[in-house]
Scaffold this active site. Structure first.
Site, PDB file in Angstrom:
ATOM      1  N   PRO A 249       0.828  -1.210   0.000  1.00  0.00           N
ATOM      2  CA  PRO A 249       0.000   0.000   0.000  1.00  0.00           C
ATOM      3  C   PRO A 249       0.856   1.251   0.000  1.00  0.00           C
ATOM      4  CG  PRO A 249       0.118  -0.901   2.198  1.00  0.00           C
ATOM      5  CD  PRO A 249       0.809  -1.887   1.303  1.00  0.00           C
ATOM      6  N   GLU A 250       0.288   2.338  -0.498  1.00  0.00           N
ATOM      7  CA  GLU A 250       0.976   3.621  -0.426  1.00  0.00           C
ATOM      8  C   GLU A 250       0.695   4.274   0.925  1.00  0.00           C
ATOM      9  OE1 GLU A 250       2.998   4.529  -2.883  1.00  0.00           O
ATOM     10  OE2 GLU A 250       2.393   2.846  -4.168  1.00  0.00           O
TER      11      GLU A 250
ATOM     12  N   LYS B  58       3.640   2.153   6.759  1.00  0.00           N
ATOM     13  CA  LYS B  58       2.589   1.252   6.270  1.00  0.00           C
ATOM     14  C   LYS B  58       1.895   0.504   7.403  1.00  0.00           C
ATOM     15  CE  LYS B  58       4.090   2.197   2.122  1.00  0.00           C
ATOM     16  NZ  LYS B  58       4.525   1.117   1.216  1.00  0.00           N
TER      17      LYS B  58
ATOM     18  N   CYS C 282       4.165   7.719 -23.558  1.00  0.00           N
ATOM     19  CA  CYS C 282       4.485   8.642 -22.473  1.00  0.00           C
ATOM     20  C   CYS C 282       3.686   9.926 -22.646  1.00  0.00           C
ATOM     21  CB  CYS C 282       5.987   8.931 -22.482  1.00  0.00           C
ATOM     22  SG  CYS C 282       6.522  10.206 -21.319  1.00  0.00           S
TER      23      CYS C 282
ATOM     24  N   CYS D  50       6.579  12.666 -23.759  1.00  0.00           N
ATOM     25  CA  CYS D  50       7.386  12.605 -24.989  1.00  0.00           C
ATOM     26  C   CYS D  50       6.838  11.661 -26.043  1.00  0.00           C
ATOM     27  CB  CYS D  50       8.824  12.225 -24.646  1.00  0.00           C
ATOM     28  SG  CYS D  50       9.034  10.457 -24.273  1.00  0.00           S
TER      29      CYS D  50
ATOM     30  N   CYS E 232       9.995   5.599 -18.511  1.00  0.00           N
ATOM     31  CA  CYS E 232      10.098   6.049 -19.901  1.00  0.00           C
ATOM     32  C   CYS E 232      11.578   6.143 -20.243  1.00  0.00           C
ATOM     33  CB  CYS E 232       9.427   7.403 -20.083  1.00  0.00           C
ATOM     34  SG  CYS E 232       9.733   8.136 -21.727  1.00  0.00           S
TER      35      CYS E 232
ATOM     36  N   CYS F  84      12.598   9.870 -21.245  1.00  0.00           N
ATOM     37  CA  CYS F  84      12.534  10.885 -20.188  1.00  0.00           C
ATOM     38  C   CYS F  84      13.395  10.529 -18.980  1.00  0.00           C
ATOM     39  CB  CYS F  84      11.093  11.081 -19.730  1.00  0.00           C
ATOM     40  SG  CYS F  84       9.994  11.785 -20.983  1.00  0.00           S
TER      41      CYS F  84
END
Length: 268
Positions: free
Chosen positions: A2-3, A51, A230, A233, A252, A255
């Site tokens: 989880p964030e 967390k 992306c 870009c 990416c 980038c």
């Protein structure tokens, strides 16, 4: 995993439902704690530590749990039947008015509040905590110069709260390949400041938005966008496994120039 903003929101929901109330129902549906009786105890506070969720009780004990990948808490009026009662409800905490249900929550333990450090003392500065320390987080990140930035950001001992979504998005916004060694990151302070800014910006959200665009398919720069162009870009976003245990890294190549994966199989 989880964030940090997801866990912070869960703590706030539980705090609003349970804090300053006495428990009239308490079920810990795991073998080690199945006979533990918390009824009559009061909930003093509920806090997120990285967390981890810590439910502090008036008796001087703390009920600890971790959401991992599949856990969540739901709050409902007391007296209402539990929805999906066999769906891995592992904790039930009820007051006269409200019942909190821990679905598939993990690492459940009950410790003296004075000994919480045995469970969370290894964590680095909490990105959403009142004691956030950017300088200490930067110091910890820089300590292992050979480690990749992607792995270092996920290590909760460095800074607590970054999951796979924010890892990918932090690397993109800073223009870093996730495989860049920490020693080659020119501005670690900038990485730490961005991590803090993104989590604070998403603190009130149940999802994560890093682009400023809440439309479906445009909420993140690279996370979950493998094989698609992306947004900056138009190159194709790639995804590969990284680290041990392996986690998916999205990036990416245009980038985020720099080293890439060399020995891991492509994600199909």
């Amino acid at each position: 995993m989880p964030e940090g903003n997801t866990v912070w929101l869960a703590a706030r929901s539980l705090r609003r439902a349970l804090a300053k109330h006495r428990l009239v129902r308490a079920e810990l549906r795991i073998a080690d704690l199945a006979t533990t009786d918390l009824t009559g105890d009061a909930v003093d506070d509920v806090i997120a530590r990285g967390k981890h969720l810590l439910i502090r009780l008036g008796s001087g004990r703390t009920l600890h749990n971790h959401l991992r990948m599949d856990g969540n808490w739901r709050v409902q009026p007391s007296g209402r039947p539990i929805a999906d009662p066999n769906d891995y409800v592992r904790v039930v905490l009820g007051t006269d008015d409200t019942t909190a249900l821990g679905y598939r929550v993990h690492d459940i333990s009950l410790v003296p509040t004075a000994e919480e450090a045995t469970l969370v003392g290894h964590l680095g500065p909490d990105l959403l905590g009142p004691d956030w320390d950017a300088a200490e987080a930067a110091r910890r990140l820089a300590a292992d110069a050979a480690r990749t930035v992607g792995e270092a950001l996920l290590d909760q001992r460095n800074l607590a709260g970054v999951g796979n979504v924010f890892k990918a998005e932090i690397c993109f916004v800073r223009g870093l390949s996730p495989w860049t060694p920490i020693g080659d990151v020119g501005d670690i302070d900038g990485v730490v400041k961005l991590a803090h800014r993104l989590l604070v910006a998403n603190r009130e959200r149940h999802d994560q938005v890093t682009t400023g665009d809440t439309r479906p398919g445009r909420r993140t720069w690279v996370y979950g966008r493998d094989g698609r162009p992306c947004l900056r870009c138009n190159s194709t976003i790639r995804v590969e496994w990284q680290g041990d245990p392996p986690r998916l890294s999205y990036w990416c190549p245009r980038c985020q120039p720099g080293p890439g994966p060399t020995t891991v199989p492509a994600v199909r």
